[in-house]
Design a protein around this motif. Structure first.
Motif, PDB file in Angstrom:
ATOM      1  N   SER A  79      -2.405  36.315 -17.598  1.00  0.00           N
ATOM      2  CA  SER A  79      -2.145  37.655 -17.116  1.00  0.00           C
ATOM      3  C   SER A  79      -3.403  38.526 -17.175  1.00  0.00           C
ATOM      4  CB  SER A  79      -1.029  38.283 -17.958  1.00  0.00           C
ATOM      5  OG  SER A  79      -0.992  39.658 -17.799  1.00  0.00           O
ATOM      6  N   GLN A  80      -3.577  39.368 -16.170  1.00  0.00           N
ATOM      7  CA  GLN A  80      -4.707  40.299 -16.153  1.00  0.00           C
ATOM      8  C   GLN A  80      -4.538  41.367 -17.228  1.00  0.00           C
ATOM      9  OE1 GLN A  80      -7.525  40.004 -14.415  1.00  0.00           O
ATOM     10  NE2 GLN A  80      -8.291  41.791 -15.501  1.00  0.00           N
ATOM     11  N   GLU A  81      -3.292  41.766 -17.504  1.00  0.00           N
ATOM     12  CA  GLU A  81      -3.031  42.743 -18.567  1.00  0.00           C
ATOM     13  C   GLU A  81      -3.485  42.212 -19.921  1.00  0.00           C
ATOM     14  OE1 GLU A  81       1.111  43.511 -18.394  1.00  0.00           O
ATOM     15  OE2 GLU A  81       0.966  44.767 -16.620  1.00  0.00           O
ATOM     16  N   THR A  82      -3.272  40.944 -20.161  1.00  0.00           N
ATOM     17  CA  THR A  82      -3.694  40.341 -21.424  1.00  0.00           C
ATOM     18  C   THR A  82      -5.208  40.335 -21.533  1.00  0.00           C
ATOM     19  OG1 THR A  82      -1.718  38.948 -21.446  1.00  0.00           O
ATOM     20  CG2 THR A  82      -3.537  38.273 -22.848  1.00  0.00           C
ATOM     21  N   HIS A  83      -5.894  40.002 -20.453  1.00  0.00           N
ATOM     22  CA  HIS A  83      -7.359  40.001 -20.470  1.00  0.00           C
ATOM     23  C   HIS A  83      -7.901  41.414 -20.714  1.00  0.00           C
ATOM     24  CE1 HIS A  83      -8.066  35.824 -19.452  1.00  0.00           C
ATOM     25  NE2 HIS A  83      -7.092  35.902 -18.559  1.00  0.00           N
ATOM     26  N   ASP A  84      -7.281  42.414 -20.072  1.00  0.00           N
ATOM     27  CA  ASP A  84      -7.698  43.794 -20.294  1.00  0.00           C
ATOM     28  C   ASP A  84      -7.459  44.214 -21.746  1.00  0.00           C
ATOM     29  OD1 ASP A  84      -8.384  43.888 -17.632  1.00  0.00           O
ATOM     30  OD2 ASP A  84      -6.547  44.930 -17.013  1.00  0.00           O
ATOM     31  N   PHE A  85      -6.324  43.798 -22.300  1.00  0.00           N
ATOM     32  CA  PHE A  85      -5.983  44.111 -23.688  1.00  0.00           C
ATOM     33  C   PHE A  85      -7.001  43.492 -24.650  1.00  0.00           C
ATOM     34  CE2 PHE A  85      -3.742  42.515 -27.497  1.00  0.00           C
ATOM     35  CZ  PHE A  85      -3.463  43.727 -28.112  1.00  0.00           C
ATOM     36  N   LEU A  86      -7.368  42.248 -24.424  1.00  0.00           N
ATOM     37  CA  LEU A  86      -8.328  41.578 -25.296  1.00  0.00           C
ATOM     38  C   LEU A  86      -9.716  42.201 -25.177  1.00  0.00           C
ATOM     39  CD1 LEU A  86      -7.259  37.854 -24.880  1.00  0.00           C
ATOM     40  CD2 LEU A  86      -6.839  39.355 -26.832  1.00  0.00           C
ATOM     41  N   GLU A  87     -10.110  42.577 -23.977  1.00  0.00           N
ATOM     42  CA  GLU A  87     -11.403  43.249 -23.796  1.00  0.00           C
ATOM     43  C   GLU A  87     -11.425  44.599 -24.505  1.00  0.00           C
ATOM     44  OE1 GLU A  87     -12.494  43.568 -19.701  1.00  0.00           O
ATOM     45  OE2 GLU A  87     -12.526  41.395 -19.421  1.00  0.00           O
ATOM     46  N   HIS A  88     -10.319  45.332 -24.406  1.00  0.00           N
ATOM     47  CA  HIS A  88     -10.222  46.620 -25.087  1.00  0.00           C
ATOM     48  C   HIS A  88     -10.309  46.448 -26.606  1.00  0.00           C
ATOM     49  CE1 HIS A  88      -9.110  50.750 -25.821  1.00  0.00           C
ATOM     50  NE2 HIS A  88      -8.113  50.348 -26.602  1.00  0.00           N
ATOM     51  N   LEU A  89      -9.637  45.441 -27.127  1.00  0.00           N
ATOM     52  CA  LEU A  89      -9.709  45.167 -28.566  1.00  0.00           C
ATOM     53  C   LEU A  89     -11.127  44.791 -28.987  1.00  0.00           C
ATOM     54  CD1 LEU A  89      -6.562  43.144 -29.649  1.00  0.00           C
ATOM     55  CD2 LEU A  89      -7.230  45.417 -30.355  1.00  0.00           C
ATOM     56  N   ARG A  98     -13.235  46.883 -31.706  1.00  0.00           N
ATOM     57  CA  ARG A  98     -13.528  46.295 -33.010  1.00  0.00           C
ATOM     58  C   ARG A  98     -14.989  45.952 -33.221  1.00  0.00           C
ATOM     59  NH1 ARG A  98      -8.227  43.336 -35.165  1.00  0.00           N
ATOM     60  NH2 ARG A  98      -6.801  44.924 -34.427  1.00  0.00           N
ATOM     61  N   GLY A  99     -15.753  45.834 -32.186  1.00  0.00           N
ATOM     62  CA  GLY A  99     -17.173  45.549 -32.346  1.00  0.00           C
ATOM     63  C   GLY A  99     -17.443  44.067 -32.534  1.00  0.00           C
ATOM     64  N   PRO A 100     -18.727  43.683 -32.686  1.00  0.00           N
ATOM     65  CA  PRO A 100     -19.089  42.270 -32.751  1.00  0.00           C
ATOM     66  C   PRO A 100     -18.648  41.578 -34.038  1.00  0.00           C
ATOM     67  CG  PRO A 100     -21.022  43.643 -33.071  1.00  0.00           C
ATOM     68  CD  PRO A 100     -19.884  44.558 -32.714  1.00  0.00           C
ATOM     69  N   SER A 101     -18.456  42.318 -35.130  1.00  0.00           N
ATOM     70  CA  SER A 101     -18.084  41.678 -36.391  1.00  0.00           C
ATOM     71  C   SER A 101     -16.597  41.394 -36.475  1.00  0.00           C
ATOM     72  CB  SER A 101     -18.502  42.554 -37.566  1.00  0.00           C
ATOM     73  OG  SER A 101     -17.756  43.758 -37.550  1.00  0.00           O
ATOM     74  N   GLY A 102     -15.802  41.969 -35.572  1.00  0.00           N
ATOM     75  CA  GLY A 102     -14.368  41.758 -35.603  1.00  0.00           C
ATOM     76  C   GLY A 102     -13.632  42.818 -36.400  1.00  0.00           C
ATOM     77  N   LYS A 103     -14.371  43.708 -37.083  1.00  0.00           N
ATOM     78  CA  LYS A 103     -13.743  44.771 -37.846  1.00  0.00           C
ATOM     79  C   LYS A 103     -13.632  46.011 -36.974  1.00  0.00           C
ATOM     80  CE  LYS A 103     -15.476  43.105 -42.220  1.00  0.00           C
ATOM     81  NZ  LYS A 103     -16.319  43.389 -43.372  1.00  0.00           N
TER      82      LYS A 103
END
Length: 110
Positions: A81-91, A95-100
């Motif tokens: 889903s494109q919505e899922t890809h947008d959601f993951l990009e937003h996250l 959160r930044g490169p460290s994941g925090k």
């Protein structure tokens, strides 16, 4: 004469052993898909506690994206889903490169 009791003892030993589970498997491998249903909506980024992406493997032929919410519920998202890809990009941006989670910048008033 000693051969027969030895064979009987060996047969008894082999029959009494329980089948060994996972001799050729790794101990924590889960060989089935974890998502049975896929959510039709994506949650707000502020409500997510954790996201985990599982690639296709031996037991599950499809990729799975599992989201744990702060409300203690679990969602499976559609990886196509494109919505899922947008959601993951937003996250990822949030959160930044460290994941925090990166803190919000505050401006001081003069």
């Amino acid at each position: 004469m000693r051969f027969i009791p030895g064979c009987l003892l060996l047969m008894l030993l082999v029959c009494s052993l329980s089948p060994v589970h996972g001799v050729l498997e790794s101990p924590y491998a889960n060989f089935r898909c974890q998502c049975t249903r896929v959510a039709r909506w994506t949650p707000k980024a502020r409500l997510t506690a954790r996201v985990r992406i599982f690639p296709p493997g031996n037991g599950c032929p499809r990729a799975e994206i599992i989201v744990w919410l702060k409300t203690k519920s679990i969602l499976c998202l559609d990886p196509k889903s494109q919505e899922t890809h947008d959601f993951l990009e937003h996250l990822q941006k949030r959160r930044g490169p460290s994941g925090k989670t990166t803190p919000a910048k505050r401006t001081q008033k003069a």
